[in-house]
Design a protein around this motif. Structure first.
Motif, PDB file in Angstrom:
ATOM      1  N   MET A 158      13.378   0.312  14.883  1.00  0.00           N
ATOM      2  CA  MET A 158      12.414   1.372  14.752  1.00  0.00           C
ATOM      3  C   MET A 158      11.124   0.797  14.165  1.00  0.00           C
ATOM      4  SD  MET A 158      13.020   4.877  12.753  1.00  0.00           S
ATOM      5  CE  MET A 158      11.842   5.540  11.695  1.00  0.00           C
ATOM      6  N   LYS A 159      10.024   0.991  14.851  1.00  0.00           N
ATOM      7  CA  LYS A 159       8.724   0.512  14.390  1.00  0.00           C
ATOM      8  C   LYS A 159       8.199   1.415  13.287  1.00  0.00           C
ATOM      9  CE  LYS A 159       7.671  -2.869  17.231  1.00  0.00           C
ATOM     10  NZ  LYS A 159       7.256  -4.170  16.801  1.00  0.00           N
ATOM     11  N   ARG A 160       7.514   0.813  12.332  1.00  0.00           N
ATOM     12  CA  ARG A 160       6.965   1.587  11.231  1.00  0.00           C
ATOM     13  C   ARG A 160       5.542   1.133  10.956  1.00  0.00           C
ATOM     14  NH1 ARG A 160       7.946   1.200   5.178  1.00  0.00           N
ATOM     15  NH2 ARG A 160       6.926   3.087   4.462  1.00  0.00           N
ATOM     16  N   ALA A 161       4.648   2.092  10.817  1.00  0.00           N
ATOM     17  CA  ALA A 161       3.262   1.804  10.485  1.00  0.00           C
ATOM     18  C   ALA A 161       3.055   2.092   9.000  1.00  0.00           C
ATOM     19  CB  ALA A 161       2.331   2.670  11.326  1.00  0.00           C
ATOM     20  N   ILE A 162       2.192   1.281   8.371  1.00  0.00           N
ATOM     21  CA  ILE A 162       1.879   1.490   6.959  1.00  0.00           C
ATOM     22  C   ILE A 162       0.370   1.682   6.816  1.00  0.00           C
ATOM     23  CG2 ILE A 162       3.872   0.257   6.056  1.00  0.00           C
ATOM     24  CD1 ILE A 162       2.030  -2.167   5.615  1.00  0.00           C
ATOM     25  N   ARG A 163       0.011   2.488   5.848  1.00  0.00           N
ATOM     26  CA  ARG A 163      -1.400   2.719   5.570  1.00  0.00           C
ATOM     27  C   ARG A 163      -1.859   1.781   4.465  1.00  0.00           C
ATOM     28  NH1 ARG A 163      -2.828   8.764   5.361  1.00  0.00           N
ATOM     29  NH2 ARG A 163      -4.855   7.777   5.057  1.00  0.00           N
ATOM     30  N   ARG A 164      -3.135   1.838   4.175  1.00  0.00           N
ATOM     31  CA  ARG A 164      -3.766   0.891   3.254  1.00  0.00           C
ATOM     32  C   ARG A 164      -3.094   0.837   1.883  1.00  0.00           C
ATOM     33  NH1 ARG A 164      -8.537  -1.146   4.134  1.00  0.00           N
ATOM     34  NH2 ARG A 164      -9.122   0.600   5.464  1.00  0.00           N
ATOM     35  N   GLU A 165      -2.712   1.984   1.332  1.00  0.00           N
ATOM     36  CA  GLU A 165      -2.097   2.006  -0.004  1.00  0.00           C
ATOM     37  C   GLU A 165      -0.809   1.188  -0.035  1.00  0.00           C
ATOM     38  OE1 GLU A 165      -2.836   4.888   1.744  1.00  0.00           O
ATOM     39  OE2 GLU A 165      -4.789   5.124   0.787  1.00  0.00           O
ATOM     40  N   GLU A 166       0.015   1.342   0.977  1.00  0.00           N
ATOM     41  CA  GLU A 166       1.270   0.583   1.023  1.00  0.00           C
ATOM     42  C   GLU A 166       1.005  -0.891   1.318  1.00  0.00           C
ATOM     43  OE1 GLU A 166       5.780   0.860   2.862  1.00  0.00           O
ATOM     44  OE2 GLU A 166       4.295   2.353   3.471  1.00  0.00           O
ATOM     45  N   LEU A 167       0.009  -1.159   2.159  1.00  0.00           N
ATOM     46  CA  LEU A 167      -0.346  -2.552   2.446  1.00  0.00           C
ATOM     47  C   LEU A 167      -0.748  -3.263   1.160  1.00  0.00           C
ATOM     48  CD1 LEU A 167      -0.852  -4.745   4.628  1.00  0.00           C
ATOM     49  CD2 LEU A 167      -3.234  -3.979   4.619  1.00  0.00           C
ATOM     50  N   ARG A 168      -1.512  -2.600   0.309  1.00  0.00           N
ATOM     51  CA  ARG A 168      -1.933  -3.206  -0.967  1.00  0.00           C
ATOM     52  C   ARG A 168      -0.741  -3.538  -1.860  1.00  0.00           C
ATOM     53  NH1 ARG A 168      -6.152   1.220  -1.571  1.00  0.00           N
ATOM     54  NH2 ARG A 168      -8.011   0.335  -0.646  1.00  0.00           N
ATOM     55  N   GLU A 169       0.311  -2.737  -1.799  1.00  0.00           N
ATOM     56  CA  GLU A 169       1.509  -3.019  -2.594  1.00  0.00           C
ATOM     57  C   GLU A 169       2.270  -4.225  -2.054  1.00  0.00           C
ATOM     58  OE1 GLU A 169       3.940   0.456  -2.913  1.00  0.00           O
ATOM     59  OE2 GLU A 169       2.298   1.698  -3.636  1.00  0.00           O
ATOM     60  N   THR A 180      -5.979   7.934  13.744  1.00  0.00           N
ATOM     61  CA  THR A 180      -6.976   8.963  14.041  1.00  0.00           C
ATOM     62  C   THR A 180      -8.331   8.264  13.937  1.00  0.00           C
ATOM     63  OG1 THR A 180      -7.387   9.676  11.755  1.00  0.00           O
ATOM     64  CG2 THR A 180      -5.510  10.715  12.901  1.00  0.00           C
ATOM     65  N   PRO A 181      -9.424   8.946  14.273  1.00  0.00           N
ATOM     66  CA  PRO A 181     -10.729   8.277  14.159  1.00  0.00           C
ATOM     67  C   PRO A 181     -11.060   7.783  12.753  1.00  0.00           C
ATOM     68  CG  PRO A 181     -10.929  10.229  15.518  1.00  0.00           C
ATOM     69  CD  PRO A 181      -9.530  10.241  14.954  1.00  0.00           C
ATOM     70  N   ARG A 182     -10.422   8.333  11.717  1.00  0.00           N
ATOM     71  CA  ARG A 182     -10.727   7.924  10.345  1.00  0.00           C
ATOM     72  C   ARG A 182      -9.539   7.321   9.595  1.00  0.00           C
ATOM     73  NH1 ARG A 182     -13.780  12.731   7.472  1.00  0.00           N
ATOM     74  NH2 ARG A 182     -13.516  11.235   5.803  1.00  0.00           N
ATOM     75  N   THR A 183      -8.425   7.125  10.257  1.00  0.00           N
ATOM     76  CA  THR A 183      -7.221   6.630   9.589  1.00  0.00           C
ATOM     77  C   THR A 183      -6.704   5.377  10.287  1.00  0.00           C
ATOM     78  OG1 THR A 183      -6.621   8.904   9.028  1.00  0.00           O
ATOM     79  CG2 THR A 183      -4.894   7.230   8.826  1.00  0.00           C
ATOM     80  N   VAL A 184      -6.608   4.278   9.511  1.00  0.00           N
ATOM     81  CA  VAL A 184      -6.080   3.032  10.064  1.00  0.00           C
ATOM     82  C   VAL A 184      -4.702   2.743   9.491  1.00  0.00           C
ATOM     83  CG1 VAL A 184      -8.328   1.996  10.513  1.00  0.00           C
ATOM     84  CG2 VAL A 184      -7.208   1.582   8.333  1.00  0.00           C
ATOM     85  N   ALA A 185      -3.953   1.922  10.213  1.00  0.00           N
ATOM     86  CA  ALA A 185      -2.611   1.523   9.775  1.00  0.00           C
ATOM     87  C   ALA A 185      -2.328   0.123  10.298  1.00  0.00           C
ATOM     88  CB  ALA A 185      -1.574   2.508  10.292  1.00  0.00           C
ATOM     89  N   TRP A 186      -1.288  -0.481   9.754  1.00  0.00           N
ATOM     90  CA  TRP A 186      -0.823  -1.798  10.191  1.00  0.00           C
ATOM     91  C   TRP A 186       0.643  -1.689  10.558  1.00  0.00           C
ATOM     92  CZ3 TRP A 186      -4.396  -0.851   6.546  1.00  0.00           C
ATOM     93  CH2 TRP A 186      -5.563  -1.598   6.569  1.00  0.00           C
ATOM     94  N   ASP A 187       1.083  -2.530  11.475  1.00  0.00           N
ATOM     95  CA  ASP A 187       2.490  -2.584  11.861  1.00  0.00           C
ATOM     96  C   ASP A 187       3.241  -3.334  10.760  1.00  0.00           C
ATOM     97  OD1 ASP A 187       4.919  -3.890  12.994  1.00  0.00           O
ATOM     98  OD2 ASP A 187       4.293  -2.841  14.814  1.00  0.00           O
TER      99      ASP A 187
END
Length: 88
Positions: free
Chosen positions: A1-12, A37-44
């Motif tokens: 299962m693929k999971r995307a993380i947002r900036r806050e989790e990436l920083r951790e 979304t146009p204003r929300t980024v994530a990383w795999d």
């Protein structure tokens, strides 16, 4: 299962500044963000964990002094030369 993380989790997970991550992404040396979304980024998450594993493996090879940067070549805030006083 693929999971995307947002900036806050990436920083951790990755203890680097946002500007450093951005520069690494621009050079192709860090997993690229994507837009949810146009204003929300994530990383795999899998890509980030793979990147960390590769950095950890490479870090074992970079432990010697020969791999440390020469701080005297800094353009900003160069290291001042120490005055050596010989007592005699």
């Amino acid at each position: 299962m693929k999971r995307a993380i947002r900036r806050e989790e990436l920083r951790e997970i990755v203890p680097l500044a946002d500007s450093t991550i951005y520069e690494l992404e621009k050079k192709g040396d860090f997993p690229a963000r994507f837009y949810l979304t146009p204003r929300t980024v994530a990383w795999d998450l899998d890509e980030v964990q793979d990147w960390l594993a590769k950095r950890k493996a490479a870090g074992a090879e970079l432990q010697g002094d020969e791999h440390k940067p020469d701080v005297r070549q800094r353009k900003a805030r160069p290291v001042k030369q120490a005055l050596h006083v010989v007592n005699g």
